[in-house]
Design a protein around this motif. Structure first.
Motif: not given
Length: 170
Positions: A92-104
């Motif tokens: 779950x944490x990795x999926x959230x942190x992937x979002x930082x790179x994808x859209x953040x």
């Protein structure tokens, strides 16, 4: 983040930080969620490494093996591994942190990386520190940009602007 820490308590967050390898003093307040406590780059990289490692914390060490001139092993260190989080939590944490790179705030990395990555940017008040901690399935790395005397990097020099590009290039 503040709402979440309010629900689970700052004490619980501190307990998890300790499990992940954070040893620095942490403020037992809601502002902990906003980065109110200083930790070292070494500590935060050790903590983040738990996520791609599926919940296993590996205690860092510098020397793998020392041999004398005849090849006799004088000292040898082995990884010390401690199970600290569930694989599900890390997923779950990795999926959230992937979002930082994808859209953040770490989007810069998405323009150049051709493999999965996750990460988190950080910027202190008055832009005195900028950092990016990121990981791929094979590597965890942190980048800190700042001055030893807490001098400002300048108003636009956030973690996503100055540290993420260095991490991406590395």
């Amino acid at each position: 983040a503040v709402r979440t820490i309010d629900e689970i308590s700052p004490t619980t967050v501190i307990q998890y930080a300790r499990k992940l390898g954070i040893k620095s003093p942490l403020t037992n307040t809601l502002s902990l969620a906003l980065g109110a406590s200083d930790v070292t780059l070494f500590e935060i990289v050790e903590a983040f490494n738990v996520f791609p490692n599926r919940g296993i914390r590996t205690v860092p060490y510098s020397i793998i093996k020392i041999e004398d001139n005849t090849g006799r092993v004088i000292k040898q260190n082995y990884p010390q591994e401690i199970d600290v989080l569930s694989e599900q939590t890390c997923f779950v944490i990795t999926n959230l942190l992937k979002g930082v790179i994808k859209n953040g705030t770490g989007k810069y990395a998405s323009y150049f990386l051709k493999f999965p990555a996750a990460g988190k940017t950080g910027t202190t008040n008055e832009f005195t520190d900028a950092w990016f901690i990121g990981y791929t399935p094979k590597l965890t790395c942190g980048v800190w940009v700042g001055y030893d005397d807490k001098k400002s990097l300048g108003e636009k020099n956030s973690g996503g602007v100055v540290a993420c590009p260095i991490w991406t290039e590395f």
